[in-house]
Design an enzyme around this catalytic site. Sequence first.
Site: not given
Ligand SMILES: [Zn+2]
Length: 306
Positions: A123, A161, A159, A246
């Site tokens: 991120h 995200h 991931d 995740d």
């Molecule tokens: Zn994540």
Amino acid sequence: MPKVGFVYDDIFLSHETPAWHPESKERLTRVVSVLRDAGMWDRLVHINPAKASLEDVAAVHTPLYIERIAGLGEACLDPETFVSAGTLNAVLYAVGGIFEAVQMCKARVVNRVFCAVRPPGHHAEADAGMGFCIFNNVAVGARFAQKVGYQKIMIIDFDAHHGNGTQHIFEEDDTVFYFSTHQFPYYPDTGKESERGRGRGKGFTYNVTIRAGSGNKDFIYVYQDLLPDLVRRFEPDMILVSAGYDIHVNDPHANMRVTAEGMRGIVRGILGSSEKPVVFVLEGGYHPPSLADSVRITIEEMLASE
Ligand SMILES: [Zn+2]
């Protein structure tokens, strides 16, 4: 017996987060104990991370942001992203661990490496940390790999995200291909399928959005039926994987339903897509027992893949 490299150091535990925070030290201590209990620890080529310099990180991040992080001490960058006294050291070793992994591949000592590092990185934007991430470990690693002679780098991000930072850093670059699967709509709200790169980088970003509640079938389709063609067309010299666990059904931080079978299928799809070096770098994964089991499965597949 194929040689699989493994990057870990207790220094990664010196990045401290509050007791309630899901990105905890236990994530890594669990991974280590599960690999030991499974009898896998001694089958790995242990690679000691060196410390990257602030100049190394500047291959991706702006001088102003680096200066800010280096001078911070203890602070929070957003309500979930913490910097502790030990964070700078931990993250420079995390990045340096990826550098060593790349160099061990270059020296042909290993062809697959797993980097069990924290804090995570995908991120982090060029000029800002966010979403638990301080520096973009994989992005800095990709630039380092290019510096030592790997020209085309493919980053594969599973991931839950979207790796907004990684996409933005390379979106105008045709030498780094960014491929991501992620829950959408979801944090951080980037990663639409229409985002395909810009300028010279047009066509070198590939997002696959996945609906909440999806599981093994969807992921195995993407990683075994869709990804290999993209890899073959781009012909990377090295693959870096933003390995975020995740997506596991037990994870409290996303709504995917991937189990052990799906994890195995994803890793098989990635490893089967290229003979070139593959370096996995840990991103998310916030249910420590499921994270550790998923890393064990990943390494099992790496050991079996050559
Ligand atoms: Zn994540």
